[in-house]
Design an enzyme around this catalytic site. Sequence first.
Site, short mmCIF file in Angstrom:
data_model
loop_
_atom_site.label_atom_id
_atom_site.label_comp_id
_atom_site.label_asym_id
_atom_site.label_seq_id
_atom_site.Cartn_x
_atom_site.Cartn_y
_atom_site.Cartn_z
N LEU A 1 10.35 -0.12 3.71
CA LEU A 1 8.94 -0.25 4.11
C LEU A 1 8.48 -1.70 4.21
CD1 LEU A 1 8.37 2.54 1.71
CD2 LEU A 1 7.07 2.70 3.79
N TYR B 1 5.03 -7.60 16.04
CA TYR B 1 5.14 -6.41 15.19
C TYR B 1 5.81 -5.27 15.98
CZ TYR B 1 3.52 -2.62 12.08
OH TYR B 1 3.44 -1.55 11.22
N ARG C 1 26.68 0.01 2.66
CA ARG C 1 27.58 -0.35 1.54
C ARG C 1 27.52 0.67 0.43
NH1 ARG C 1 25.68 -5.48 2.01
NH2 ARG C 1 24.32 -5.25 0.20
N THR D 1 2.20 -9.55 1.01
CA THR D 1 0.94 -8.80 1.18
C THR D 1 0.75 -7.76 0.08
OG1 THR D 1 2.00 -7.20 2.65
CG2 THR D 1 0.88 -9.04 3.69
N GLY D 2 1.76 -7.62 -0.77
CA GLY D 2 1.69 -6.64 -1.86
C GLY D 2 1.24 -7.30 -3.15
N ARG E 1 -7.73 -3.97 8.11
CA ARG E 1 -7.58 -2.66 8.71
C ARG E 1 -8.92 -1.94 8.69
NH1 ARG E 1 -1.61 -0.81 6.57
NH2 ARG E 1 -1.92 -2.27 4.87
N LYS F 1 11.16 -11.86 11.90
CA LYS F 1 12.34 -11.94 11.01
C LYS F 1 12.37 -10.76 10.06
CE LYS F 1 13.02 -16.92 10.55
NZ LYS F 1 12.74 -18.03 9.62
N THR F 2 11.19 -10.39 9.54
CA THR F 2 11.13 -9.26 8.61
C THR F 2 11.54 -7.97 9.31
OG1 THR F 2 9.40 -10.30 7.30
CG2 THR F 2 9.58 -7.92 7.12
N PHE G 1 0.83 -1.21 0.00
CA PHE G 1 0.00 0.00 0.00
C PHE G 1 0.88 1.27 0.00
CE2 PHE G 1 -2.06 2.85 3.33
CZ PHE G 1 -2.67 3.66 2.40
P1 NAD Z 1 1.53 -3.53 3.18
O1 NAD Z 1 1.34 -4.86 3.83
O2 NAD Z 1 0.48 -3.03 2.25
O3 NAD Z 1 2.90 -3.50 2.42
C1 NAD Z 1 4.05 -4.16 2.87
C2 NAD Z 1 4.84 -4.63 1.65
O4 NAD Z 1 6.05 -5.26 2.12
C3 NAD Z 1 4.09 -5.66 0.82
O5 NAD Z 1 4.24 -5.39 -0.56
C4 NAD Z 1 4.76 -6.98 1.20
O6 NAD Z 1 4.67 -7.95 0.19
C5 NAD Z 1 6.17 -6.52 1.49
N1 NAD Z 1 6.89 -7.40 2.43
C6 NAD Z 1 6.49 -7.75 3.68
N2 NAD Z 1 7.42 -8.54 4.25
C7 NAD Z 1 8.40 -8.69 3.33
C8 NAD Z 1 9.64 -9.40 3.33
N3 NAD Z 1 10.05 -10.13 4.37
N4 NAD Z 1 10.43 -9.32 2.22
C9 NAD Z 1 10.03 -8.58 1.14
N5 NAD Z 1 8.88 -7.91 1.09
C10 NAD Z 1 8.07 -7.96 2.18
O7 NAD Z 1 1.77 -2.49 4.38
P2 NAD Z 1 1.81 -0.89 4.33
O8 NAD Z 1 0.60 -0.37 4.99
O9 NAD Z 1 2.14 -0.42 2.97
O10 NAD Z 1 3.03 -0.61 5.31
C11 NAD Z 1 4.33 -0.34 4.81
C12 NAD Z 1 5.28 -0.02 5.96
O11 NAD Z 1 4.81 1.10 6.71
C13 NAD Z 1 5.46 -1.17 6.95
O12 NAD Z 1 6.81 -1.21 7.35
C14 NAD Z 1 4.59 -0.77 8.11
O13 NAD Z 1 5.06 -1.30 9.31
C15 NAD Z 1 4.70 0.75 8.08
N6 NAD Z 1 3.51 1.38 8.67
C16 NAD Z 1 2.33 1.48 7.99
C17 NAD Z 1 1.24 2.06 8.58
C18 NAD Z 1 -0.07 2.22 7.86
O14 NAD Z 1 -1.01 2.77 8.45
N7 NAD Z 1 -0.21 1.80 6.64
C19 NAD Z 1 1.33 2.55 9.90
C20 NAD Z 1 2.54 2.41 10.56
C21 NAD Z 1 3.63 1.84 9.95
#
Ligand code: NAD
Length: 308
Positions: free
Chosen positions: A73, A145, A106, A38-39, A186, A91-92, A14
Amino acid sequence: MGFERAVVTGGAGFLGSHVCEALLRRGTRVVCVDDFRTGSVDNLPDDPRLGVVTEDVAKPLDLLGNVDLVMHLACPASPLDYLRTPVDTLKTGGFGTLHALELARRKDARIVIASTSEVYGDPLEHPQRETYWGNVNPIGPRSVYDEAKRFGEALTCAFRREYGTDAGIVRIFNTYGARMRPDDGRMIPTFVRQARAGEPLTVHGDGTQTRSLCHVDDLVRGLLSMADCDHAGPVNLGNPEEVTVLEVARKVVELTGSTSTIEHVDAMTDDPRRRRPDISRARELLGWQPEISLDEGLRRSFDRHLVG
Ligand code: NAD
């Protein structure tokens, strides 16, 4: 300031997909690193200056060529997603952040780490300033998380102190907008999906718990301002306007013209009662504040097919 080539981890998600788009608009070439857990590839713009590397960030990251910006992200952000695979979430958050930082070190690149308001846990201070250390349950289900993000912050500070890595932390508060998955659990996509289907909107607990909701266009502007400077942060990015969950549900019903009712279901474990950022630091350091009201943001999201 212009970057030549940026890596966006989680670029197919997202927020990440909006970041990729914004960077491409500024003339930056972008490499999206994502394993699509999740993307979706459908989130990515069709642009020859965008490359995609399908890789789990929990594995070491290596890329040829120069990189002058890393936007980290990658991490599932919806509780439904991150609770499905608790160990992988840790792990992520842990190894993934380590590998993103190693890449930036790097390549001698600026790196922005997406942390979260969840590092404040169920806050005892209100609104939350960056100086607040938080109230997190380290062994509750959501800790996979929250604690991974807290570890990621500690790691980022260690890289800055020990190696001089140009790293900055942003703590993102609830953000919504186009391209959230209707089933990601959400609040806003769930309410919109339910309202469109004419089903009752499910509010956890009595609905008096508050959230502060930031539109994605505002958030991305803040993220890029953080990329453009060399501040370490952490900097809160979010909308300080506080609304109750019940108010949001009513607004969604009204804006979608739905006939849905509101139904109260059990409160979620460790769900914070109140959440509202103090954004004085973002105003001062980045000259940033949200400009899009909730009504306007919701309208933009519906227009651009937030769900379905
Ligand atoms: P999302 O789930 O839509 O996007 C996360 C993306 O990361 C996805 O494309 C997923 O496939 C990829 N991903 C997850 N784990 C992975 C891994 N191990 N290796 C490679 N790719 C991986 O979530 P989002 O809402 O877009 O959030 C993005 C970031 O922003 C996250 O780090 C989240 O913690 C942070 N965040 C978001 C919000 C929010 O309200 N959306 C709030 C606080 C923090």
